[in-house]
Design an enzyme around this catalytic site. Structure first.
Site, short mmCIF file in Angstrom:
data_model
loop_
_atom_site.label_atom_id
_atom_site.label_comp_id
_atom_site.label_asym_id
_atom_site.label_seq_id
_atom_site.Cartn_x
_atom_site.Cartn_y
_atom_site.Cartn_z
N GLY A 1 0.79 -1.23 0.00
CA GLY A 1 0.00 0.00 0.00
C GLY A 1 0.82 1.28 0.00
N LYS A 2 2.14 1.19 0.06
CA LYS A 2 2.98 2.39 0.09
C LYS A 2 3.00 3.06 -1.28
CE LYS A 2 3.87 1.95 4.39
NZ LYS A 2 5.09 1.47 4.99
N ASN A 3 3.44 4.31 -1.32
CA ASN A 3 3.51 5.03 -2.59
C ASN A 3 4.33 4.28 -3.62
OD1 ASN A 3 2.38 6.87 -0.78
ND2 ASN A 3 3.30 8.64 -1.79
#
Length: 368
Positions: free
Chosen positions: A184-186
């Site tokens: 879910g991180k950038n």
């Protein structure tokens, strides 16, 4: 329904590139580390503006090894913040050190520099500011204080890929910087992943040895190390995604600007603030409301997913009760934990979706 994030949409947008990268690793049979990971390390170091990048299996592992490389060990103290994901404190505990917390700034929710100096003792061996939600902490003030006391700074940049402070990228200011590639991180892997960046040759060498069972060369174990290696497939996927990161960041920033415009002036609703001289990359768009739970219910009823980052500060978590902190010790962090609510934000969102979320937030504020 508007999801909190949409990893399927991201994959669909780069499917051919990702599929080709994965098949390339399968054909090469370089499943652990290998050339794709080495190339990703070089490319990510260049992106951050650092000399070295050492890929590992998680962001927590990156923090763990960075602390060891900085010389932190049993009986030492490491200053960080209580308003963060628990992994920040856990990594400190892994090396046998004690997390010492200082409160956060009420606006940015990052480490309050004016609280830092009073927490330094002869046992302080590192300072770990957290670049929360995609915005860097006040690294100018923090680095200046650390330098006066001869204490290394390790940046927890796990939520801040591409964020900037006065033109310097996250991870490039401290002695070491640590990133997570949780999906879910950038910049997210298709699984787990992490990396530590540094300009220090000795730190980089130690990180590489520690991540691979302490081996200087095969079967020559010079340190008590760990199995923290990155998979080749994750390295290949991250290389593909890194090429898109700036476009994705610009999309996040555009969505955040639109949110802030639409939500401006609402009673009892505080949008996030981009501090002067910083580039916020909006890993999370966290608003604040004194009736956060009511707002969350309103959005849920409208088919809009939200997140809580984070409802319980680390110093009040049962797992860390042994540190001896009490409710009221860090009022800014505790207030934030009661008020923050993360709205959906991801590059593939449409302008219409942003407007729908904002309209539902406005309806809750109006009804309240």
């Amino acid at each position: 329904m508007i999801p909190f994030l949409d990893l399927k949409a991201q994959y669909a947008s780069i499917k051919d590139e990702v599929d080709a990268a994965v098949l390339g690793v399968l054909a090469s049979a370089q499943y652990v580390l290998g050339e794709e990971v080495a190339e990703f390390e070089r490319e990510f170091a260049a992106y951050c503006g650092t000399k070295h990048a050492v890929a590992v299996n998680t962001g927590t592992s990156a923090l763990h090894l960075a602390l060891i490389a900085a010389g932190v060990g049993p009986g030492d103290e490491v200053i960080t913040v209580p308003f963060t994901f628990v992994a920040t404190a856990s990594a400190v505990c892994y090396v046998g050190a004690r997390p010492v917390f200082v409160d956060v700034e009420p606006i940015t929710l990052t480490m309050a520099p004016e609280k830092l100096e009073a927490a330094i003792t002869p046992r302080t061996k590192a300072i770990v500011p957290v670049h929360l939600y995609g915005q860097m902490a006040d690294m100018g003030e923090i680095a200046a204080i650390a330098a006066r006391h001869g204490i290394p700074v390790i940046e927890d940049a796990c939520q801040a890929h591409g964020a900037e402070y006065r033109g310097q990228r996250a991870g490039s200011i401290g002695a070491l910087g640590c990133f997570s590639f949780y999906p879910g991180k950038n910049l997210g892997a298709c699984g787990e992943g992490g990396i530590a960046v540094t300009d220090n040759d000795d730190h980089a060498t130690m990180l590489r040895i520690l991540r691979d069972w302490g081996q200087e060369q095969r079967y020559h174990h010079v340190l008590k190390g760990f199995n923290y290696r990155m998979d080749g497939i994750q390295g290949a996927i991250l290389r593909v995604k890194l090429r898109h990161l700036e476009d994705w960041t610009n999309a996040r920033r555009a969505h955040a600007a639109r949110y802030s415009h639409l939500l401006k002036g609402l009673v009892d609703l505080v949008p996030p603030v981009e501090a002067p001289g910083r580039r916020h990359v909006y890993h999370v768009y966290a608003v604040r409301s004194r009736d956060r739970d009511s707002l969350a219910r309103t959005l849920h009823s409208a088919g809009i997913q939200t997140g809580l980052h984070y409802p319980i500060p680390v110093h009040l978590q049962k797992a860390h009760a042994d540190l001896g902190y009490q409710s009221g010790d860090f009022p800014a962090a505790e207030r934030a934990a009661r008020e923050v609510l993360s709205l959906p934000i991801y590059p593939e969102m449409t302008a219409r979706q942003v407007e729908q979320v904002a309209a539902s937030v406005e309806q809750d504020a109006y009804v309240a």
